[in-house]
Design a protein around this motif. Structure first.
Motif, PDB file in Angstrom:
ATOM      1  N   TRP A  87      -6.964  15.213  -7.119  1.00 61.16           N
ATOM      2  CA  TRP A  87      -7.809  14.015  -7.054  1.00 61.16           C
ATOM      3  C   TRP A  87      -7.570  13.260  -5.750  1.00 61.16           C
ATOM      4  O   TRP A  87      -6.535  13.416  -5.102  1.00 61.16           O
ATOM      5  CB  TRP A  87      -7.480  13.106  -8.236  1.00 61.16           C
ATOM      6  N   THR A  88      -8.516  12.425  -5.363  1.00 59.06           N
ATOM      7  CA  THR A  88      -8.358  11.639  -4.141  1.00 59.06           C
ATOM      8  C   THR A  88      -7.200  10.653  -4.301  1.00 59.06           C
ATOM      9  O   THR A  88      -7.014  10.065  -5.377  1.00 59.06           O
ATOM     10  CB  THR A  88      -9.642  10.856  -3.825  1.00 59.06           C
ATOM     11  N   PRO A  89      -6.406  10.451  -3.247  1.00 60.09           N
ATOM     12  CA  PRO A  89      -5.234   9.570  -3.345  1.00 60.09           C
ATOM     13  C   PRO A  89      -5.567   8.151  -3.804  1.00 60.09           C
ATOM     14  O   PRO A  89      -4.787   7.547  -4.550  1.00 60.09           O
ATOM     15  CB  PRO A  89      -4.679   9.578  -1.916  1.00 60.09           C
ATOM     16  N   SER A  90      -6.706   7.608  -3.385  1.00 60.63           N
ATOM     17  CA  SER A  90      -7.047   6.239  -3.790  1.00 60.63           C
ATOM     18  C   SER A  90      -7.261   6.141  -5.296  1.00 60.63           C
ATOM     19  O   SER A  90      -6.897   5.142  -5.927  1.00 60.63           O
ATOM     20  CB  SER A  90      -8.294   5.755  -3.044  1.00 60.63           C
ATOM     21  N   GLU A  91      -7.840   7.183  -5.898  1.00 61.40           N
ATOM     22  CA  GLU A  91      -8.031   7.192  -7.348  1.00 61.40           C
ATOM     23  C   GLU A  91      -6.699   7.376  -8.070  1.00 61.40           C
ATOM     24  O   GLU A  91      -6.468   6.785  -9.129  1.00 61.40           O
ATOM     25  CB  GLU A  91      -9.006   8.304  -7.736  1.00 61.40           C
ATOM     26  N   LEU A  92      -5.821   8.205  -7.512  1.00 56.60           N
ATOM     27  CA  LEU A  92      -4.509   8.412  -8.121  1.00 56.60           C
ATOM     28  C   LEU A  92      -3.689   7.126  -8.094  1.00 56.60           C
ATOM     29  O   LEU A  92      -2.935   6.839  -9.032  1.00 56.60           O
ATOM     30  CB  LEU A  92      -3.759   9.529  -7.392  1.00 56.60           C
ATOM     31  N   PHE A  93      -3.821   6.363  -7.017  1.00 54.74           N
ATOM     32  CA  PHE A  93      -3.136   5.071  -6.912  1.00 54.74           C
ATOM     33  C   PHE A  93      -3.524   4.165  -8.082  1.00 54.74           C
ATOM     34  O   PHE A  93      -2.666   3.583  -8.753  1.00 54.74           O
ATOM     35  CB  PHE A  93      -3.496   4.413  -5.577  1.00 54.74           C
ATOM     36  N   ILE A  94      -4.823   4.053  -8.338  1.00 54.39           N
ATOM     37  CA  ILE A  94      -5.303   3.195  -9.422  1.00 54.39           C
ATOM     38  C   ILE A  94      -4.835   3.724 -10.770  1.00 54.39           C
ATOM     39  O   ILE A  94      -4.362   2.967 -11.629  1.00 54.39           O
ATOM     40  CB  ILE A  94      -6.838   3.097  -9.375  1.00 54.39           C
ATOM     41  N   LEU A 112       2.025  11.493  -4.479  1.00 53.49           N
ATOM     42  CA  LEU A 112       0.769  12.026  -3.953  1.00 53.49           C
ATOM     43  C   LEU A 112      -0.086  10.975  -3.267  1.00 53.49           C
ATOM     44  O   LEU A 112      -1.191  11.268  -2.824  1.00 53.49           O
ATOM     45  CB  LEU A 112      -0.033  12.684  -5.083  1.00 53.49           C
ATOM     46  N   PHE A 113       0.397   9.731  -3.203  1.00 52.73           N
ATOM     47  CA  PHE A 113      -0.350   8.703  -2.485  1.00 52.73           C
ATOM     48  C   PHE A 113       0.620   7.799  -1.747  1.00 52.73           C
ATOM     49  O   PHE A 113       1.811   7.759  -2.043  1.00 52.73           O
ATOM     50  CB  PHE A 113      -1.239   7.880  -3.432  1.00 52.73           C
ATOM     51  N   ASP A 114       0.102   7.077  -0.742  1.00 55.42           N
ATOM     52  CA  ASP A 114       0.910   6.154   0.045  1.00 55.42           C
ATOM     53  C   ASP A 114       0.151   4.841   0.190  1.00 55.42           C
ATOM     54  O   ASP A 114      -0.837   4.598  -0.515  1.00 55.42           O
ATOM     55  CB  ASP A 114       1.242   6.757   1.412  1.00 55.42           C
ATOM     56  N   GLU A 115       0.604   3.984   1.106  1.00 56.93           N
ATOM     57  CA  GLU A 115      -0.056   2.695   1.288  1.00 56.93           C
ATOM     58  C   GLU A 115      -1.505   2.863   1.722  1.00 56.93           C
ATOM     59  O   GLU A 115      -2.359   2.029   1.412  1.00 56.93           O
ATOM     60  CB  GLU A 115       0.712   1.865   2.318  1.00 56.93           C
ATOM     61  N   GLY A 116      -1.784   3.945   2.444  1.00 54.92           N
ATOM     62  CA  GLY A 116      -3.156   4.195   2.861  1.00 54.92           C
ATOM     63  C   GLY A 116      -4.088   4.422   1.687  1.00 54.92           C
ATOM     64  O   GLY A 116      -5.282   4.103   1.762  1.00 54.92           O
ATOM     65  N   ALA A 117      -3.554   4.957   0.589  1.00 55.06           N
ATOM     66  CA  ALA A 117      -4.372   5.179  -0.599  1.00 55.06           C
ATOM     67  C   ALA A 117      -4.798   3.850  -1.216  1.00 55.06           C
ATOM     68  O   ALA A 117      -5.929   3.708  -1.690  1.00 55.06           O
ATOM     69  CB  ALA A 117      -3.602   6.012  -1.620  1.00 55.06           C
ATOM     70  N   ALA A 118      -3.898   2.876  -1.206  1.00 61.85           N
ATOM     71  CA  ALA A 118      -4.241   1.551  -1.733  1.00 61.85           C
ATOM     72  C   ALA A 118      -5.328   0.907  -0.886  1.00 61.85           C
ATOM     73  O   ALA A 118      -6.291   0.331  -1.409  1.00 61.85           O
ATOM     74  CB  ALA A 118      -2.998   0.667  -1.771  1.00 61.85           C
ATOM     75  N   ALA A 119      -5.195   1.016   0.434  1.00 65.26           N
ATOM     76  CA  ALA A 119      -6.218   0.468   1.325  1.00 65.26           C
ATOM     77  C   ALA A 119      -7.545   1.190   1.128  1.00 65.26           C
ATOM     78  O   ALA A 119      -8.619   0.568   1.176  1.00 65.26           O
ATOM     79  CB  ALA A 119      -5.764   0.588   2.778  1.00 65.26           C
ATOM     80  N   GLY A 120      -7.480   2.494   0.877  1.00 66.80           N
ATOM     81  CA  GLY A 120      -8.695   3.249   0.609  1.00 66.80           C
ATOM     82  C   GLY A 120      -9.371   2.798  -0.670  1.00 66.80           C
ATOM     83  O   GLY A 120     -10.605   2.742  -0.751  1.00 66.80           O
ATOM     84  N   ALA A 121      -8.571   2.470  -1.682  1.00 62.03           N
ATOM     85  CA  ALA A 121      -9.133   1.972  -2.936  1.00 62.03           C
ATOM     86  C   ALA A 121      -9.852   0.644  -2.717  1.00 62.03           C
ATOM     87  O   ALA A 121     -10.916   0.393  -3.300  1.00 62.03           O
ATOM     88  CB  ALA A 121      -8.026   1.814  -3.977  1.00 62.03           C
ATOM     89  N   VAL A 122      -9.276  -0.204  -1.871  1.00 59.94           N
ATOM     90  CA  VAL A 122      -9.910  -1.485  -1.554  1.00 59.94           C
ATOM     91  C   VAL A 122     -11.227  -1.255  -0.816  1.00 59.94           C
ATOM     92  O   VAL A 122     -12.275  -1.801  -1.186  1.00 59.94           O
ATOM     93  CB  VAL A 122      -8.973  -2.361  -0.697  1.00 59.94           C
TER      94      VAL A 122
END
Length: 222
Positions: A87-94, A112-122
């Motif tokens: 799955w995409t890292p931003s979705e895994l973050f959520i 599987l996710f980092d700070e960039g994934a959170a920013a991507g979710a935003v």
């Protein structure tokens, strides 16, 4: 209608274990019940992860829910392990931060996710809200759609606060005391819309606030 969500969740987990056995890797609770903010008409958001997933497994899951009291309120996410890990890292973050474990663990996802994934979710969430707000204002002119977009903004606000503070806050009642400016205005209006609804005279102002806010978020996180 009052649901004892702990008893309901325990019952569901036992039934899932009985159906899937060792193939059941994880079960969890999301949404308003997961946050402890459920209303009488709230859905019950369930996450189920199996070792592998087939349409027959979906049939079995539907049968389990049909046998549960209030099973008609169940919704959520079900996946096989391989698909989830892709799955995409931003979705895994959520998924990771928003899910309360009932059985098993999502610990593997944290790698599987980092700070960039959170920013991507935003960013991704704000883009969807911006498009939805403009489209709804021009074409559907639906108060229900606008309220749904404000609900989506709540999820974006949680990810945004995480990016800015390093802390993930699940509950609306906690987040509202931590925000300011446009972020706070959006969250407060969503809270008001949940109880009071949206009159036709307020539609333009509420749309303008949401479109303007999401535009600023897109600009900041691009």
């Amino acid at each position: 209608m009052t649901i004892d969500i702990e008893k309901w969740s325990s019952d569901l987990t036992e039934r899932l274990r009985g159906v899937y056995g060792e193939r059941l890797l994880f079960a969890g609770l999301q949404g308003s019940y997961g946050r402890g903010e459920a209303a009488p008409d709230s859905d019950i958001d369930i996450v189920v992860i199996l070792k592998s997933l087939s349409v027959s497994d979906l049939d079995s899951y539907r049968a389990v829910l049909d046998g549960m009291p209030h099973g008609e309120l169940a919704c959520g996410f079900i996946s096989g392990e391989r698909e989830l890990l892709s799955w995409t890292p931003s979705e895994l973050f959520i998924l990771y931060f928003d899910t309360v474990p009932l059985y098993g663990s999502l610990g593997l996802l944290s790698r599987l996710f980092d700070e960039g994934a959170a920013a991507g979710a935003v960013r991704d969430g704000a883009c969807a809200i911006y498009h939805g707000g403009c489209h709804n204002y021009l074409y559907e002119k639906s108060a229900d759609i606008l309220v749904s977009l404000y609900k989506s903004a709540f999820f974006v606000l949680r990810a945004k606060y995480f990016c800015e503070s390093g802390h993930y806050v699940k509950k609306r009642t906690e987040l509202v005391s931590l925000l300011e400016g446009g972020d706070l205005a959006v969250l407060e209006l969503w809270t008001s819309l949940q109880s009071d609804g949206l009159g036709s005279a307020e539609f333009r102002a509420a749309s303008e606030l949401l479109i303007s806010w999401s535009s600023e978020v897109i600009s900041k996180y691009s």
